[in-house]
Design an enzyme around this catalytic site. Structure first.
Site, PDB file in Angstrom:
ATOM      1  N   HIS A  39     -14.801  11.789 -21.845  1.00  0.00           N
ATOM      2  CA  HIS A  39     -13.747  12.463 -21.087  1.00  0.00           C
ATOM      3  C   HIS A  39     -13.612  13.872 -21.679  1.00  0.00           C
ATOM      4  CE1 HIS A  39     -12.761   8.480 -19.691  1.00  0.00           C
ATOM      5  NE2 HIS A  39     -11.630   8.843 -19.108  1.00  0.00           N
ATOM      6  N   GLU A  72      -9.873  17.130 -18.913  1.00  0.00           N
ATOM      7  CA  GLU A  72      -8.873  16.461 -18.058  1.00  0.00           C
ATOM      8  C   GLU A  72      -7.529  17.169 -18.299  1.00  0.00           C
ATOM      9  OE1 GLU A  72      -8.026  12.408 -19.177  1.00  0.00           O
ATOM     10  OE2 GLU A  72      -6.991  11.956 -17.287  1.00  0.00           O
TER      11      GLU A  72
HETATM   12  N1  ADE Z   1      -7.833   5.873 -20.689  1.00  0.00           N
HETATM   13  C1  ADE Z   1      -7.656   5.303 -19.492  1.00  0.00           C
HETATM   14  N2  ADE Z   1      -7.580   6.250 -18.554  1.00  0.00           N
HETATM   15  C2  ADE Z   1      -7.730   7.442 -19.167  1.00  0.00           C
HETATM   16  C3  ADE Z   1      -7.766   8.782 -18.728  1.00  0.00           C
HETATM   17  N3  ADE Z   1      -7.626   9.133 -17.459  1.00  0.00           N
HETATM   18  N4  ADE Z   1      -7.909   9.746 -19.651  1.00  0.00           N
HETATM   19  C4  ADE Z   1      -8.047   9.440 -20.931  1.00  0.00           C
HETATM   20  N5  ADE Z   1      -8.026   8.194 -21.386  1.00  0.00           N
HETATM   21  C5  ADE Z   1      -7.880   7.199 -20.509  1.00  0.00           C
HETATM   22 ZN    ZN Z   2     -10.720   7.946 -17.449  1.00  0.00          ZN
END
Ligand code: ADE
Ligand code: ZN
Length: 338
Positions: free
Chosen positions: A197, A200
């Site tokens: 990730h 975000e």
């Molecule tokens: N864990 C579950 N969903 C998540 C997300 N969108 N961003 C980071 N960690 C997560």
């Molecule tokens: Zn995620």
């Protein structure tokens, strides 16, 4: 229903960004809490749903970790995963690449193998019964230490055949990718495919970090890469897939309204954008609902939708032969539906 809406529902597609613990519906949460004698802060399914009001990622994560505390036995993990895969069968998802968070379970005394075996058995049964193929990706929780990530990697080595990849999730801000550079290197040496990730809530810099320090093959979310034109050009030219999650971004206030979602601008910049549901039980919709939201919010054309669905296979970890078969299947659907 419009023609494009029907096209979306019926088209074959892959889902590449899905946390299995984020599919825990309030009804199952209540049932498991009673069965397993776990105390919840809510008295009813309606109270659980009413609590799902988030203004940032951490608001959601606090409830997400509380919610998963009802998962205790292998059967619980099987039932959770099976319910998601039945939904996939309904939504014409033919391939899934799903995350699980082993540390969310081992930290509270549930064995790594209990979670893994339940999830794996459901994935195998869905392959046999529904023809849905899968890859399983284990995520490190980035708010925990590097040392804890190494311990988790060591546990995963006993299950090398069931776990395809390693990812990185949880609280992004303040936990840059570089914190996990060494453990990602060890995971790569052990043969795991890498994702993370990034971008975000964190800045474009974290997307750079995920690519250059962690050497990931794919970026989960990646929204904030839009702030850095050179980075965006690189992501487009190297065809690094972004697994974007529109309803998640809306519910976590990364965007104020769907018309602000970066997916269309990125698509039109040549980025391999894919559409996914992230944590559908918490964010109000499974994968088809995410396609509908982005179709309406960004006024996407049928060609955009086709590109997104084809990208879901192109950006997957299927091998080249499997990708070709999946794309041929999509193209045959598309020709018969148009
Ligand atoms: N864990 C579950 N969903 C998540 C997300 N969108 N961003 C980071 N960690 C997560
Ligand atoms: Zn995620």
């Amino acid at each position: 229903m419009t023609n494009i809406a029907r096209f979306i529902d019926e088209m074959p597609k892959a889902e590449l960004h899905l946390h299995i613990e984020g599919t825990l519906e309030p009804e199952m949460m209540m049932t498991l809490a009673k069965c397993n004698d776990v105390e919840l802060a809510y008295g009813s399914v309606d109270e659980i749903r009413a609590a799902y009001q988030f203004s940032k990622l951490q608001d959601f994560l606090d409830l997400y970790y509380q919610g998963m505390s009802v998962l205790i036995t292998e059967q619980d993990f099987f039932d959770l995963t099976w319910a998601y895969l039945a939904k996939c069968a309904d939504e014409n998802v033919t391939h899934v690449e799903i995350f699980f968070d082993p540390q969310g379970h081992t930290e509270r005394g549930v064995a790594f193998s209990t979670a893994l075996n339940g999830i794996t058995k459901a994935l195998e049964q869905a392959e046999a019964e529904f023809g849905i193929s899968h890859k399983l990706i284990m995520c490190f929780l980035r708010h925990l230490s590097e040392e804890q990530a190494f311990e988790t990697l060591a546990q995963a080595m006993a299950h090398r055949d069931e776990i395809f990849g390693v990812g990185l999730d949880s609280s992004e801000l303040g936990h840059p990718p570089e914190k996990f550079e060494r453990v990602f290197k060890a995971a790569a040496e052990a043969g795991f495919v890498l994702v993370a990730h990034a971008g975000e809530e964190g800045p474009a810099e974290y997307v750079h970090g995920a690519l250059d320090s962690l050497n990931v093959a794919r970026i989960d979310h990646g929204n904030n890469a839009l702030d850095d034109p050179a980075l965006l050009e690189r992501i487009a030219s190297e065809q690094i897939a972004l697994t974007m999650c529109p309803l998640s971004n809306l519910r976590l206030c990364a965007i104020d309204k769907m018309s602000e979602h970066p997916a269309r601008a990125m698509l039109e910049a040549g980025v391999r954008v894919t559409i996914n549901s992230d944590d559908p039980s918490y964010f109000g919709g499974y994968v088809n609902a995410n396609y509908h939201a982005i179709h309406q919010g960004l006024d996407l054309s049928l060609d955009h939708i086709k590109t997104l669905a084809r990208n879901s296979y192109l950006g997957s970890f299927l091998n080249e032969t499997e990708k070709r078969a999946a794309l041929n299947n999509f193209d045959a659907y598309s020709a018969s539906a148009s």
